[in-house]
Write an enzyme that holds these catalytic residues in place. Sequence first.
Site, PDB file in Angstrom:
ATOM      1  CE  LYS A  95      -3.715   0.685   4.701  1.00 27.56           C
ATOM      2  NZ  LYS A  95      -2.867   0.101   6.678  1.00 27.56           N
ATOM      3  CG  HIS A 114      -6.023   1.813   2.320  1.00 26.32           C
ATOM      4  ND1 HIS A 114      -5.430   0.794   1.027  1.00 26.32           N
ATOM      5  CD2 HIS A 114      -7.412   1.129   2.519  1.00 26.32           C
ATOM      6  CE1 HIS A 114      -5.549   0.265   2.244  1.00 26.32           C
ATOM      7  NE2 HIS A 114      -6.980  -0.075   2.988  1.00 26.32           N
ATOM      8  CG  ASN A 134      -2.148  -1.489   1.529  1.00 24.52           C
ATOM      9  OD1 ASN A 134      -2.408  -0.945   0.197  1.00 24.52           O
ATOM     10  ND2 ASN A 134      -2.018  -1.994   2.103  1.00 24.52           N
ATOM     11  CG  ASP A 136      -9.981   3.542   8.351  1.00 23.23           C
ATOM     12  OD1 ASP A 136      -8.840   4.246   7.402  1.00 23.23           O
ATOM     13  OD2 ASP A 136      -9.684   2.570   8.909  1.00 23.23           O
TER      14      ASP A 136
HETATM   15  C1  LIG Z   1      -9.140   0.514   5.539  1.00 17.17           C
HETATM   16  C2  LIG Z   1      -7.859  -0.125   7.014  1.00 17.17           C
HETATM   17  N1  LIG Z   1      -8.035   0.469   8.135  1.00 17.17           N
HETATM   18  C3  LIG Z   1      -7.016   0.139   9.364  1.00 17.17           C
HETATM   19  C4  LIG Z   1      -6.716  -0.425   8.764  1.00 17.17           C
HETATM   20  C5  LIG Z   1      -5.212  -0.867  10.266  1.00 17.17           C
HETATM   21  O1  LIG Z   1      -3.627   0.069   9.562  1.00 17.17           O
HETATM   22  P1  LIG Z   1      -2.635  -0.370   9.962  1.00 17.17           P
HETATM   23  O2  LIG Z   1      -1.807  -1.370   9.001  1.00 17.17           O
HETATM   24  O3  LIG Z   1      -1.886   0.954  10.690  1.00 17.17           O
HETATM   25  O4  LIG Z   1      -3.020  -1.514  11.252  1.00 17.17           O
HETATM   26  C6  LIG Z   1      -5.734  -1.167   7.605  1.00 17.17           C
HETATM   27  C7  LIG Z   1      -4.830  -1.914   7.038  1.00 17.17           C
HETATM   28  O5  LIG Z   1      -4.800  -2.920   6.393  1.00 17.17           O
HETATM   29  C8  LIG Z   1      -6.598  -1.229   6.772  1.00 17.17           C
HETATM   30  O6  LIG Z   1      -7.023  -0.796   5.001  1.00 17.17           O
END
Ligand SMILES: Cc1ncc(COP(=O)(O)O)c(C=O)c1O
Length: 381
Positions: free
Chosen positions: A233, A202, A40, A199
């Site tokens: 990411k 991405h 990512n 959130d």
């Molecule tokens: C939409 C989303 N939120 C949160 C996370 C979790 O983030 P982290 O990888 O920092 O734990 C991910 C991880 O893949 C994700 O895709």
Amino acid sequence: MEDKVRARVDEWLEERRRKGLERETVCFSSAPELLNLSNNDYFRLANDERIKASAKTAIDRFGCSSSASPLVSGFTPPHEQLLEDLLDWHGFEYGMLWNSGYAANQAVLSSLPKNDDWILADRLAHNSMLAGALKSAGRLIRFPHNDLERLEELLVEGAEKGKTLFVAVESVYSMDGDLADLLALSKLKSKYDFVWILDEAHALSWYGERGEGLAAELEVDDQVDILVGTLGKGLGSSGAYTLFHDEFLKRFFTNACGEYIYSTFFSPASAAAASTAVSILSEDSASCQRRAGRGLSESFRKCLRSMGIETSEGDSAVVPVVLGDSRDVLEARRRCEEAGFRVGAIRPPTVPKGTSRLRLSLNATLGMENLEGLIHVLEGV
Ligand SMILES: Cc1ncc(COP(=O)(O)O)c(C=O)c1O
């Protein structure tokens, strides 16, 4: 070892293996002959010389670990600087840093909703949000993916019943690469009283005038109550953050969340790297790359569709190639790898049954010419 436990676990694993769903950790060393479209790192910042240099400088000054939880002595000057940079980048008033996006989402959703509250979450919202909601004292209600009419019905029903309401969505869905309709959500937010948790994991780096995400690009960020961002990411580092317009949220999470209070904080070097990422993503040259990357995403999707391949709408960096069957996906991944492309193979329960897929992550350094070999392989699957 208790035999009953072994037998139970063996049976569970065997069932997963039979269905082609057993997960295994495989060491990935970035072979130069493979183009990695499985991570990512949307701006290829993890290996950027400027980012690496700031991490190295932080290691020289602060060592390799924060060595403590943030409330003890783990919150160091690079963390403080990063928080300031993130608040400035997003134009939010209050914020917190976390060890991971998973921890941040889980902490927020498990701690804030209380008895009888309704947590309305998109069916495809990330596991960390759902896990948090399920741990909370509230009731998790999932609405069909991006179905805002259904969400509105639930908001009306919840309001009539006097519920305190939470809405949890992503701006770019991690396995589908499509976008939530943030403009429509902001209209709902003006009409109904709910806590909006967004959130942006991405969307960071790819959307926004300075890479600060889709809510900023669409100018709805002042409506978002809790914005979640990840540093691992598009920012090429690791860790995460949450931003708020209300101070009480920061004070509450700081006092209520075990994920924050009882865990050694992410390293000062990661914090310093993320600060440099914010400054790189804010440069004018990043804007040009952003436009080019989004253009590439649209052209690539169009090309897939012209070959009869099912993918999602939009111009995000995440492009799914939905094949359906899990074994077909593993075989397709093998063929991509043979042709020099590392891609993700995503299977249930990460995605719904019958929608196993390759997950291709584009990045802002690519052009269509880099994807020709991959398109050739995909024509054959
Ligand atoms: C939409 C989303 N939120 C949160 C996370 C979790 O983030 P982290 O990888 O920092 O734990 C991910 C991880 O893949 C994700 O895709």
